[in-house]
Scaffold this motif. Structure first.
Motif, PDB file in Angstrom:
ATOM      1  N   LEU A 193       0.844  -1.199   0.000  1.00 49.27           N
ATOM      2  CA  LEU A 193       0.000   0.000   0.000  1.00 49.27           C
ATOM      3  C   LEU A 193       0.875   1.243   0.000  1.00 49.27           C
ATOM      4  O   LEU A 193       1.848   1.339   0.750  1.00 49.27           O
ATOM      5  CB  LEU A 193      -0.904   0.013   1.235  1.00 49.27           C
ATOM      6  CG  LEU A 193      -2.022  -1.033   1.294  1.00 49.27           C
ATOM      7  CD1 LEU A 193      -2.703  -0.973   2.656  1.00 49.27           C
ATOM      8  CD2 LEU A 193      -3.029  -0.805   0.176  1.00 49.27           C
ATOM      9  N   GLU A 194       0.518   2.182  -0.845  1.00 52.53           N
ATOM     10  CA  GLU A 194       1.237   3.459  -0.925  1.00 52.53           C
ATOM     11  C   GLU A 194       0.295   4.594  -0.576  1.00 52.53           C
ATOM     12  O   GLU A 194      -0.820   4.670  -1.087  1.00 52.53           O
ATOM     13  CB  GLU A 194       1.776   3.686  -2.340  1.00 52.53           C
ATOM     14  CG  GLU A 194       2.835   2.720  -2.789  1.00 52.53           C
ATOM     15  CD  GLU A 194       3.293   3.078  -4.182  1.00 52.53           C
ATOM     16  OE1 GLU A 194       4.032   4.075  -4.320  1.00 52.53           O
ATOM     17  OE2 GLU A 194       2.881   2.391  -5.126  1.00 52.53           O
ATOM     18  N   MET A 195       0.753   5.487   0.299  1.00 53.84           N
ATOM     19  CA  MET A 195      -0.009   6.684   0.627  1.00 53.84           C
ATOM     20  C   MET A 195       0.946   7.861   0.675  1.00 53.84           C
ATOM     21  O   MET A 195       1.931   7.831   1.426  1.00 53.84           O
ATOM     22  CB  MET A 195      -0.718   6.518   1.973  1.00 53.84           C
ATOM     23  CG  MET A 195      -1.858   5.521   1.952  1.00 53.84           C
ATOM     24  SD  MET A 195      -2.590   5.303   3.572  1.00 53.84           S
ATOM     25  CE  MET A 195      -1.265   4.456   4.415  1.00 53.84           C
ATOM     26  N   PRO A 196       0.693   8.905  -0.133  1.00 57.40           N
ATOM     27  CA  PRO A 196       1.581  10.060  -0.132  1.00 57.40           C
ATOM     28  C   PRO A 196       1.681  10.677   1.256  1.00 57.40           C
ATOM     29  O   PRO A 196       0.705  10.708   2.017  1.00 57.40           O
ATOM     30  CB  PRO A 196       0.910  11.027  -1.124  1.00 57.40           C
ATOM     31  CG  PRO A 196       0.008  10.168  -1.947  1.00 57.40           C
ATOM     32  CD  PRO A 196      -0.428   9.050  -1.056  1.00 57.40           C
ATOM     33  N   GLY A 197       2.871  11.165   1.580  1.00 57.47           N
ATOM     34  CA  GLY A 197       3.060  11.808   2.881  1.00 57.47           C
ATOM     35  C   GLY A 197       2.147  12.984   3.095  1.00 57.47           C
ATOM     36  O   GLY A 197       1.658  13.219   4.205  1.00 57.47           O
ATOM     37  N   SER A 198       1.874  13.737   2.032  1.00 56.15           N
ATOM     38  CA  SER A 198       0.986  14.900   2.158  1.00 56.15           C
ATOM     39  C   SER A 198      -0.419  14.474   2.558  1.00 56.15           C
ATOM     40  O   SER A 198      -1.097  15.151   3.334  1.00 56.15           O
ATOM     41  CB  SER A 198       0.941  15.668   0.838  1.00 56.15           C
ATOM     42  OG  SER A 198       0.516  14.821  -0.217  1.00 56.15           O
ATOM     43  N   GLN A 235      -6.728 -20.825  -5.815  1.00 56.04           N
ATOM     44  CA  GLN A 235      -5.273 -20.884  -5.932  1.00 56.04           C
ATOM     45  C   GLN A 235      -4.629 -19.515  -5.789  1.00 56.04           C
ATOM     46  O   GLN A 235      -3.408 -19.420  -5.670  1.00 56.04           O
ATOM     47  CB  GLN A 235      -4.876 -21.468  -7.289  1.00 56.04           C
ATOM     48  CG  GLN A 235      -5.264 -22.922  -7.504  1.00 56.04           C
ATOM     49  CD  GLN A 235      -4.942 -23.370  -8.914  1.00 56.04           C
ATOM     50  OE1 GLN A 235      -5.641 -23.047  -9.862  1.00 56.04           O
ATOM     51  NE2 GLN A 235      -3.852 -24.111  -9.051  1.00 56.04           N
ATOM     52  N   VAL A 236      -5.412 -18.455  -5.821  1.00 55.16           N
ATOM     53  CA  VAL A 236      -4.882 -17.093  -5.846  1.00 55.16           C
ATOM     54  C   VAL A 236      -5.166 -16.399  -4.521  1.00 55.16           C
ATOM     55  O   VAL A 236      -6.297 -16.432  -4.025  1.00 55.16           O
ATOM     56  CB  VAL A 236      -5.489 -16.284  -7.009  1.00 55.16           C
ATOM     57  CG1 VAL A 236      -4.853 -14.901  -7.080  1.00 55.16           C
ATOM     58  CG2 VAL A 236      -5.315 -17.031  -8.324  1.00 55.16           C
ATOM     59  N   GLN A 237      -4.135 -15.765  -3.975  1.00 52.24           N
ATOM     60  CA  GLN A 237      -4.252 -15.047  -2.716  1.00 52.24           C
ATOM     61  C   GLN A 237      -3.735 -13.627  -2.905  1.00 52.24           C
ATOM     62  O   GLN A 237      -2.666 -13.421  -3.479  1.00 52.24           O
ATOM     63  CB  GLN A 237      -3.428 -15.752  -1.632  1.00 52.24           C
ATOM     64  CG  GLN A 237      -3.317 -14.987  -0.323  1.00 52.24           C
ATOM     65  CD  GLN A 237      -2.246 -15.562   0.600  1.00 52.24           C
ATOM     66  OE1 GLN A 237      -1.419 -16.378   0.183  1.00 52.24           O
ATOM     67  NE2 GLN A 237      -2.249 -15.124   1.849  1.00 52.24           N
ATOM     68  N   ALA A 238      -4.478 -12.640  -2.432  1.00 59.08           N
ATOM     69  CA  ALA A 238      -4.026 -11.252  -2.448  1.00 59.08           C
ATOM     70  C   ALA A 238      -3.391 -10.928  -1.101  1.00 59.08           C
ATOM     71  O   ALA A 238      -4.001 -11.110  -0.049  1.00 59.08           O
ATOM     72  CB  ALA A 238      -5.188 -10.307  -2.729  1.00 59.08           C
ATOM     73  N   VAL A 239      -2.150 -10.473  -1.130  1.00 58.37           N
ATOM     74  CA  VAL A 239      -1.426 -10.077   0.078  1.00 58.37           C
ATOM     75  C   VAL A 239      -1.231  -8.569   0.001  1.00 58.37           C
ATOM     76  O   VAL A 239      -0.401  -8.080  -0.767  1.00 58.37           O
ATOM     77  CB  VAL A 239      -0.071 -10.803   0.182  1.00 58.37           C
ATOM     78  CG1 VAL A 239       0.680 -10.372   1.438  1.00 58.37           C
ATOM     79  CG2 VAL A 239      -0.273 -12.312   0.158  1.00 58.37           C
ATOM     80  N   ILE A 240      -2.021  -7.829   0.752  1.00 53.01           N
ATOM     81  CA  ILE A 240      -2.036  -6.368   0.670  1.00 53.01           C
ATOM     82  C   ILE A 240      -1.683  -5.806   2.038  1.00 53.01           C
ATOM     83  O   ILE A 240      -2.446  -5.948   2.994  1.00 53.01           O
ATOM     84  CB  ILE A 240      -3.413  -5.863   0.210  1.00 53.01           C
ATOM     85  CG1 ILE A 240      -3.736  -6.432  -1.177  1.00 53.01           C
ATOM     86  CG2 ILE A 240      -3.463  -4.343   0.206  1.00 53.01           C
ATOM     87  CD1 ILE A 240      -5.151  -6.151  -1.644  1.00 53.01           C
ATOM     88  N   GLU A 241      -0.509  -5.181   2.134  1.00 48.83           N
ATOM     89  CA  GLU A 241      -0.032  -4.642   3.402  1.00 48.83           C
ATOM     90  C   GLU A 241       0.748  -3.352   3.149  1.00 48.83           C
ATOM     91  O   GLU A 241       1.312  -3.172   2.075  1.00 48.83           O
ATOM     92  CB  GLU A 241       0.883  -5.647   4.113  1.00 48.83           C
ATOM     93  CG  GLU A 241       0.227  -6.963   4.492  1.00 48.83           C
ATOM     94  CD  GLU A 241      -0.839  -6.809   5.566  1.00 48.83           C
ATOM     95  OE1 GLU A 241      -0.839  -5.765   6.263  1.00 48.83           O
ATOM     96  OE2 GLU A 241      -1.673  -7.728   5.707  1.00 48.83           O
ATOM     97  N   ALA A 270       6.103   2.998  -6.132  1.00 52.16           N
ATOM     98  CA  ALA A 270       7.231   2.382  -5.451  1.00 52.16           C
ATOM     99  C   ALA A 270       7.713   1.124  -6.161  1.00 52.16           C
ATOM    100  O   ALA A 270       8.896   0.812  -6.141  1.00 52.16           O
ATOM    101  CB  ALA A 270       6.858   2.061  -4.009  1.00 52.16           C
ATOM    102  N   LEU A 271       6.790   0.396  -6.795  1.00 53.00           N
ATOM    103  CA  LEU A 271       7.209  -0.834  -7.475  1.00 53.00           C
ATOM    104  C   LEU A 271       8.138  -0.515  -8.636  1.00 53.00           C
ATOM    105  O   LEU A 271       9.071  -1.267  -8.921  1.00 53.00           O
ATOM    106  CB  LEU A 271       5.988  -1.610  -7.972  1.00 53.00           C
ATOM    107  CG  LEU A 271       6.312  -2.977  -8.585  1.00 53.00           C
ATOM    108  CD1 LEU A 271       6.954  -3.892  -7.543  1.00 53.00           C
ATOM    109  CD2 LEU A 271       5.076  -3.623  -9.154  1.00 53.00           C
ATOM    110  N   PHE A 272       7.916   0.607  -9.293  1.00 58.46           N
ATOM    111  CA  PHE A 272       8.806   1.002 -10.383  1.00 58.46           C
ATOM    112  C   PHE A 272      10.235   1.142  -9.873  1.00 58.46           C
ATOM    113  O   PHE A 272      11.196   0.845 -10.575  1.00 58.46           O
ATOM    114  CB  PHE A 272       8.337   2.321 -10.995  1.00 58.46           C
ATOM    115  CG  PHE A 272       9.247   2.824 -12.098  1.00 58.46           C
ATOM    116  CD1 PHE A 272       9.153   2.319 -13.376  1.00 58.46           C
ATOM    117  CD2 PHE A 272      10.194   3.793 -11.850  1.00 58.46           C
ATOM    118  CE1 PHE A 272       9.986   2.774 -14.384  1.00 58.46           C
ATOM    119  CE2 PHE A 272      11.033   4.259 -12.848  1.00 58.46           C
ATOM    120  CZ  PHE A 272      10.925   3.738 -14.118  1.00 58.46           C
TER     121      PHE A 272
END
Length: 306
Positions: A193-198, A235-241, A270-272
């Motif tokens: 998870l990405e959240m801008p500091g602003s 078979q598919v799991q979402a891992v969101i943290e 961030a992934l980029f």
């Protein structure tokens, strides 16, 4: 726009510096060559010509003779390492010279390879270039999928974790991995998870994080809907943290004993940055799981720099 279905390559290039830790990459390349009935190109790179000339001077031997001896020694060692493990596999031993990354890519192009496999090691006996920095170079410049092997081969890859920001780059990387290795028993979609500091300064952190998680869950469902029909929902799991993408991927891979981590080398946010600069160095240095790096085909390779 429909996507053409990728298929396993007919030829694989193993880039090795003959070090002991590259034995794991060799074993994985042999396993994949058998699985896909593919030709295996085993490649290593000699030092640049000036270094070879220096070696020739120390040996008091003419440069061409020293170079021929080095090539013969490298080829003999490669074939010794392969041994009976390579029985029944079409082999092509190639020796490059100069800049390791450029030579690897040139050999891959010349031999029609669709995947580059390597480990991270060095060999002080032969004084060949270490692959550690070369792997980082290849993450920036290799147009082919790049498989970095860390673990011993136990079986074909059956559990995958995809680092995803739900971009088209991540979709492409996932499709490539599934086409190469087949539907896994488990597939984890790992999203940081990405959240801008602003935004954090302007509102309640918990509420903003809950909104970001809700949005990510919706994106995960859309992402899963785009997977091949051969993938069953269970078979598919979402891992969101929340957190750093590289650290989240590493922690999940370790906790769940993941066979293969999959990363698209172009995306957003961030992934980029996952494969650029210090984060790339941390990932390559600390991730103990085999890692498949897949470049977005819409991106052109950057100018080749050492």
């Amino acid at each position: 726009m429909p996507h053409s279905r990728p298929t396993p390559p007919s030829a694989i290039l193993l880039a090795t510096d003959l070090g002991a830790r590259c034995d794991r990459a060799l074993s994985r390349a042999l396993q994949l060559a058998r699985q896909w009935n593919a030709r295996l190109v085993v490649a290593t790179v000699l030092p640049p010509a000036p270094a070879q000339q220096m070696i020739a001077g120390l040996l008091d031997a003419p440069d061409p003779l020293a170079r021929d001896h080095a090539r013969q020694a490298v080829e003999w060692r490669l074939r010794q390492d392969l041994g009976a493990e390579a029985d029944g596999i079409a082999l092509d031993v190639r020796i490059g010279e100069g800049h390791v990354g450029r030579a690897v890519l040139q050999l891959a192009a010349e031999t029609g390879c669709g995947l580059v496999v390597t480990g991270i090691a060095s060999d002080p006996v032969f004084e060949l270039p270490a692959l550690g920095s070369t792997v980082l170079w290849l993450t920036r410049h290799c147009p082919l999928p790049l498989l970095v092997v860390h673990r011993r081969v136990r079986a074909p890859y059956r559990s995958l974790a995809v680092a995803t920001d739900f971009s088209e780059s991540a979709h492409h990387a996932t499709r490539q991995a599934l086409a190469l290795f087949g539907p896994p028993l488990r597939l984890a979609l790992v999203h940081a998870l990405e959240m801008p500091g602003s935004a954090l300064l302007a509102g309640d952190r918990d509420a903003l994080q809950a909104q970001a998680r809700l949005r990510a869950n919706e994106q995960a469902r859309d992402f899963q809907a785009g997977l091949p029909a051969s993938m069953a929902p269970g078979q598919v799991q979402a891992v969101i943290e929340p957190g750093d993408p590289a650290r989240l991927l590493r922690q999940h891979a370790q906790a769940e004993d993941i066979d293969l981590a999959v990363v698209g080398t172009h995306g957003r946010g961030a992934l980029f940055e996952l494969l650029i600069g210090s984060i790339a160095r941390r990932l390559v240095a600390t991730l103990e799981t085999d890692t498949l790096l897949v470049r977005d085909p819409r991106s052109l390779p950057p100018q080749l720099e050492p």
